[in-house]
Design a protein around this motif. Structure first.
Motif, PDB file in Angstrom:
ATOM      1  N   LYS A 211       0.837  -1.205   0.000  1.00 57.94           N
ATOM      2  CA  LYS A 211       0.000   0.000   0.000  1.00 57.94           C
ATOM      3  C   LYS A 211       0.869   1.251   0.000  1.00 57.94           C
ATOM      4  N   SER A 212       0.254   2.340  -0.451  1.00 53.49           N
ATOM      5  CA  SER A 212       0.927   3.631  -0.507  1.00 53.49           C
ATOM      6  C   SER A 212      -0.025   4.697   0.012  1.00 53.49           C
ATOM      7  N   THR A 213       0.480   5.549   0.909  1.00 53.98           N
ATOM      8  CA  THR A 213      -0.332   6.608   1.504  1.00 53.98           C
ATOM      9  C   THR A 213       0.420   7.918   1.406  1.00 53.98           C
ATOM     10  N   THR A 214      -0.227   8.947   0.873  1.00 58.11           N
ATOM     11  CA  THR A 214       0.407  10.258   0.732  1.00 58.11           C
ATOM     12  C   THR A 214      -0.390  11.302   1.498  1.00 58.11           C
ATOM     13  N   LEU A 215       0.322  12.099   2.294  1.00 58.40           N
ATOM     14  CA  LEU A 215      -0.271  13.243   2.982  1.00 58.40           C
ATOM     15  C   LEU A 215       0.055  14.505   2.186  1.00 58.40           C
ATOM     16  N   THR A 216      -0.967  15.281   1.879  1.00 56.83           N
ATOM     17  CA  THR A 216      -0.795  16.530   1.146  1.00 56.83           C
ATOM     18  C   THR A 216      -1.377  17.669   1.985  1.00 56.83           C
TER      19      THR A 216
END
Length: 393
Positions: A211-216
């Motif tokens: 999985k991949s999680t990005t905070l923007t």
């Protein structure tokens, strides 16, 4: 343009009874200075206390393990922008340039926090420079007693005592009585000053892949204060993150596991093809294409992009930049048969940016059959026999 992109371990900056600080120096990895990114690691033992300080660049902290409290004061409107925040494993906290912070381990085990930052405006590109407010290398100890006396309307004797009482450099260990005087962090400030990226809903999740999680800044407004995006990538055994690029530099920290990284740079050259392991940092310059795969242990990484709204490009999946090119143009560009071009397009449409382990022998067998058919038929238009798409899932 020859840059050493090889992954690096940090050098020891300082170790005390209360913990240690470790940094990745531009002298050891020139690409840090070229890309204007930096990394450091803070380790606090129980009752370890990082003295109040500020730094010359904006960064984010990622809690690799443990629990601690951080006092943070932003440069502007300090009365309303000061807090003591509790941090736990997986938390991300932005720390803007020139903001004052202090860190305390109130738990019973070590705390490890990795900082990744943008050094575009730093004194030394590729490195974080700290300014200590207290301690033996702090401002109070440096000024003469006369100036301290005038500043705080005290007599010279008291000013001298204040200056001489400063102890330790950056990290100290508090005594039991001192520790009891440290306030408890504010739990209600979670999700305002921090976000837990480990527990956040992933943007991409693939069974047996990872999985991949990005905070923007959109998801986490406080990130706008530091001008960074943060991504956590988890790859399961032998899974692969397909090639991608970003318009701005990226710096990766390997939080857990082992794997392999390949980077393609200028003139389509493979500029890095190496193994990575826990505790290393590597940099991907802007617009360079990077792919990452895990070995038998799996792999976890945390990374930043030095922009709140970077332009990114994928080489695989339905969002592939190649998928935006008309089929006839793509076929000419790739110099392949129509059938292989169509298969390639279908694989992009059904593919993902995280790929579980696959049987490469079977894949090679299929593509080999297409090549053989071209030669057998003299490149005629007769269609090759295709295997079912399910065989490639």
């Amino acid at each position: 343009m020859n840059m050493d992109l090889s992954p690096k371990f940090p050098r020891t900056f300082i170790v005390t009874e209360g913990g240690g600080y470790y940094n990745w120096a531009a002298a050891d990895s020139e690409v840090l200075g070229e890309a204007k990114v930096a990394a450091g690691k803070l380790v606090l033992k129980p009752r370890g206390f990082a003295l109040p300080h500020y730094a010359d660049c904006s960064k984010v902290g990622y809690v690799v393990e443990g629990n601690c409290g951080v006092g943070l004061t932003l440069p502007a409107n300090t009365k309303d922008k000061t807090a003591f925040i509790g941090l736990k494993k997986g938390d991300v906290i932005p720390v803007p340039a020139a903001s004052v912070s202090w860190w305390y381990n109130y738990g019973n085990s070590d705390v490890v926090i990795v900082f990744l930052g943008d050094t575009t405006k730093a004194y030394f590109p590729g490195e974080i420079t700290y300014f200590l407010l207290t301690g033996s290398q702090g401002h109070l100890e440096a000024f003469s007693p006369e100036f301290i006396a005038r500043t705080y309307h005290a007599n010279v004797e008291k000013a001298q005592k204040l200056a001489n009482s400063q102890k330790g450099v950056l990290i100290i260990k508090l005594g039991q009585e001192e520790a009891e005087g440290i306030p408890k962090p504010y739990e209600e400030l979670v999700n305002i000053w921090t976000q837990n990226i480990d527990g956040a809903s992933p943007d991409v999740q693939v069974n047996n892949g990872g999985k991949s999680t990005t905070l923007t800044g959109t998801k986490f407004p406080f990130l706008e204060e530091v001008g960074l995006n943060v991504t956590r990538l988890v790859l399961e055994t032998s899974a692969t993150r397909t090639p991608a690029y970003a318009s701005d530099a990226q710096v990766f920290y390997v939080a857990k596991g082992r794997g392999k990284v390949q980077i393609v740079g200028l003139e389509g050259k493979l500029v890095l093809n190496t193994k990575v392991e826990t505790g290393q940092v590597f940099v991907v310059p802007k617009l360079f294409m990077v792919t990452i795969s895990a070995d038998g242990e799996g792999l976890e990484l945390v990374s930043i992009v030095t922009s709140t709204r970077p332009v990114t490009g994928e080489l695989a999946s339905k969002n592939s930049v190649l998928n935006t090119i008309p089929s006839s143009i793509l076929q000419v560009s790739l110099n392949v048969t129509p059938e292989l071009n169509q298969h390639f397009k279908r694989m992009m449409e059904t593919g993902t940016t995280i790929v579980p382990p696959i049987n490469l022998t079977m894949q090679q067998s299929y593509f080999g059959s297409i090549t053989d058919h071209r030669f057998q038929e003299g490149c005629s238009a007769a269609p090759a026999t295709r295997q079912s798409e399910s065989e490639f899932q």
